[in-house]
Design a protein around this motif. Sequence first.
Motif, PDB file in Angstrom:
ATOM      1  N   SER A 298       0.831  -1.204   0.000  1.00 36.82           N
ATOM      2  CA  SER A 298       0.000   0.000   0.000  1.00 36.82           C
ATOM      3  C   SER A 298       0.869   1.260   0.000  1.00 36.82           C
ATOM      4  CB  SER A 298      -0.938  -0.003   1.211  1.00 36.82           C
ATOM      5  OG  SER A 298      -0.217  -0.098   2.421  1.00 36.82           O
ATOM      6  N   ASN A 299       2.015   1.206   0.674  1.00 35.79           N
ATOM      7  CA  ASN A 299       2.924   2.352   0.661  1.00 35.79           C
ATOM      8  C   ASN A 299       3.531   2.572  -0.717  1.00 35.79           C
ATOM      9  OD1 ASN A 299       2.471   2.951   3.312  1.00 35.79           O
ATOM     10  ND2 ASN A 299       4.501   2.397   4.055  1.00 35.79           N
ATOM     11  N   THR A 300       3.914   1.495  -1.390  1.00 35.66           N
ATOM     12  CA  THR A 300       4.483   1.660  -2.731  1.00 35.66           C
ATOM     13  C   THR A 300       3.424   2.153  -3.718  1.00 35.66           C
ATOM     14  OG1 THR A 300       4.121  -0.684  -3.272  1.00 35.66           O
ATOM     15  CG2 THR A 300       6.269  -0.078  -2.359  1.00 35.66           C
ATOM     16  N   ASP A 301       2.161   1.768  -3.507  1.00 33.16           N
ATOM     17  CA  ASP A 301       1.090   2.299  -4.348  1.00 33.16           C
ATOM     18  C   ASP A 301       0.952   3.810  -4.149  1.00 33.16           C
ATOM     19  OD1 ASP A 301       0.439  -0.189  -5.387  1.00 33.16           O
ATOM     20  OD2 ASP A 301      -1.112  -0.589  -3.898  1.00 33.16           O
ATOM     21  N   ALA A 302       1.092   4.248  -2.906  1.00 29.39           N
ATOM     22  CA  ALA A 302       0.878   5.665  -2.584  1.00 29.39           C
ATOM     23  C   ALA A 302       2.086   6.542  -2.913  1.00 29.39           C
ATOM     24  CB  ALA A 302       0.517   5.808  -1.110  1.00 29.39           C
ATOM     25  N   TYR A 303       3.309   6.022  -2.665  1.00 27.75           N
ATOM     26  CA  TYR A 303       4.508   6.863  -2.748  1.00 27.75           C
ATOM     27  C   TYR A 303       5.521   6.397  -3.788  1.00 27.75           C
ATOM     28  CZ  TYR A 303       2.553   7.926   1.859  1.00 27.75           C
ATOM     29  OH  TYR A 303       1.704   8.243   2.884  1.00 27.75           O
ATOM     30  N   GLY A 304       5.186   5.395  -4.572  1.00 31.36           N
ATOM     31  CA  GLY A 304       6.140   4.841  -5.523  1.00 31.36           C
ATOM     32  C   GLY A 304       6.951   3.735  -4.883  1.00 31.36           C
ATOM     33  N   VAL A 305       7.603   2.929  -5.714  1.00 31.05           N
ATOM     34  CA  VAL A 305       8.319   1.760  -5.202  1.00 31.05           C
ATOM     35  C   VAL A 305       9.435   2.169  -4.250  1.00 31.05           C
ATOM     36  CG1 VAL A 305       9.763  -0.204  -5.828  1.00 31.05           C
ATOM     37  CG2 VAL A 305       7.741   0.339  -7.203  1.00 31.05           C
ATOM     38  N   LEU A 306      10.232   3.166  -4.627  1.00 33.79           N
ATOM     39  CA  LEU A 306      11.349   3.572  -3.777  1.00 33.79           C
ATOM     40  C   LEU A 306      10.851   4.250  -2.496  1.00 33.79           C
ATOM     41  CD1 LEU A 306      14.351   3.842  -3.262  1.00 33.79           C
ATOM     42  CD2 LEU A 306      14.340   5.954  -4.624  1.00 33.79           C
ATOM     43  N   GLY A 307      10.029   5.273  -2.648  1.00 38.57           N
ATOM     44  CA  GLY A 307       9.545   5.998  -1.476  1.00 38.57           C
ATOM     45  C   GLY A 307       8.716   5.128  -0.553  1.00 38.57           C
ATOM     46  N   GLY A 308       7.851   4.314  -1.133  1.00 37.11           N
ATOM     47  CA  GLY A 308       7.014   3.446  -0.323  1.00 37.11           C
ATOM     48  C   GLY A 308       7.811   2.387   0.404  1.00 37.11           C
ATOM     49  N   SER A 309       8.838   1.841  -0.261  1.00 41.01           N
ATOM     50  CA  SER A 309       9.680   0.834   0.381  1.00 41.01           C
ATOM     51  C   SER A 309      10.449   1.431   1.549  1.00 41.01           C
ATOM     52  CB  SER A 309      10.654   0.231  -0.635  1.00 41.01           C
ATOM     53  OG  SER A 309       9.957  -0.445  -1.673  1.00 41.01           O
ATOM     54  N   VAL A 310      10.967   2.632   1.362  1.00 40.72           N
ATOM     55  CA  VAL A 310      11.707   3.297   2.440  1.00 40.72           C
ATOM     56  C   VAL A 310      10.789   3.560   3.626  1.00 40.72           C
ATOM     57  CG1 VAL A 310      12.893   5.424   3.106  1.00 40.72           C
ATOM     58  CG2 VAL A 310      13.431   4.317   0.921  1.00 40.72           C
ATOM     59  N   ALA A 311       9.558   4.033   3.352  1.00 41.01           N
ATOM     60  CA  ALA A 311       8.615   4.313   4.434  1.00 41.01           C
ATOM     61  C   ALA A 311       8.247   3.034   5.181  1.00 41.01           C
ATOM     62  CB  ALA A 311       7.358   4.975   3.872  1.00 41.01           C
TER      63      ALA A 311
END
Length: 391
Positions: A298-311
């Motif tokens: 769900s984070n990668t959907d919201a913030y992109g693969v890189l940003g969501g993975s980091v979050a």
Amino acid sequence: MPILDMVLKSCKWNFLRRSLSTVPPTKPAAKHSMQRWQIHNFGSEPVLETSARVPVITNPDDVLIEIAAASVNPIDVAMAAGYGRRSLNLLRRMNSSTWDSVNELPLTLGRDCSGCVLATGKNVKAFQPGDEVWSAVPAHREGTHAKFVITSFSSVSKKPASLSHADAASLPYVACTVWSALCTVSGLDHHNTHGQRVLVLAGSGGIGNFAIQLMKAWGAEVTTLCAADGIDQVASLGADRIIDYQAEGASEELRSLAGFDVILDNVPKSSVTYPDAGRLLKSWKCSKYVSVVTPLLSNTDAYGVLGGSVAALGELALRGLQSSREGKCYRWALFVPNGQALATVAGLVDRGQIKPVVDTVFDFEQMPLAYEHVRSGHLRGKTVVNVAKCR
């Protein structure tokens, strides 16, 4: 990590044509079209395609399965709404011969099935055409809500001889998810589970049903939570203690049982969050809280693969640090297809230690009704779709 291994071991192969000798005489080699259910837009209902091309093996490690039955899981309903699309598209591109050749839609869903082997890649030695098998299919591959599916032989095993295809199809997805959480991540197996105190936060759904039975088969003491109308069913699976989470005093009763070795969190948007449930673990005993409900996709959907993975990894690290102060472990687990795990489970099923729990069975033509049934929630077992009889 299993999911990383799955990605790293993916290779790009040239087209390998299988000779007709790989197909037994009883199989019609001239059949080139099939039916399959697909979504053409995220948020839409699946639509039946009646003249799709039967998939062709291009990877020598793959198996072509004629599907007799498949299940509809909550993950299918979530993916139909777009859940995980960015991460899964990345995996599809990494497994494609050309980076830009992958189309996101239309998409065939379905993560598990039972059926018969129709053909195999040249590296496959464990299976032959005609074998009755069951399988869990990786989320980035075309799914099982179709007449045929191709998947890696490593995600396939012989199905339990004691089960019909419909009953067998209800188990692979939940079995592989629970195996990832309780075995791969938590380190439990048939040697070390006896006497372990295990809490399953939701006992009446597909994952909870399977987790209770696997842990009881290996000798654990199992406590679980469910609504009042699921208590009889959960008790029939062998749970030692069952708490009606809606009853007055349920939280106090649960706290009185504190001192668990492993907690399996399989509750989406759980009212029992980690700061509360984590206190139920034993301190300084390497006890583990394992969640199969993670914010990664769900984070990668919201913030992109890189940003969501980091979050997501930042959240995992924070919770891990908090738990480590008391000698506890906080972990996430993902669904990972595992043919060896399915082979072990097949043995447990045939010995009567695990049984399928099926809520409703639909015909192949009723696939949209099956999705709606799963979407309605509060199921007491799995939703299965009969696809066809293996020829």
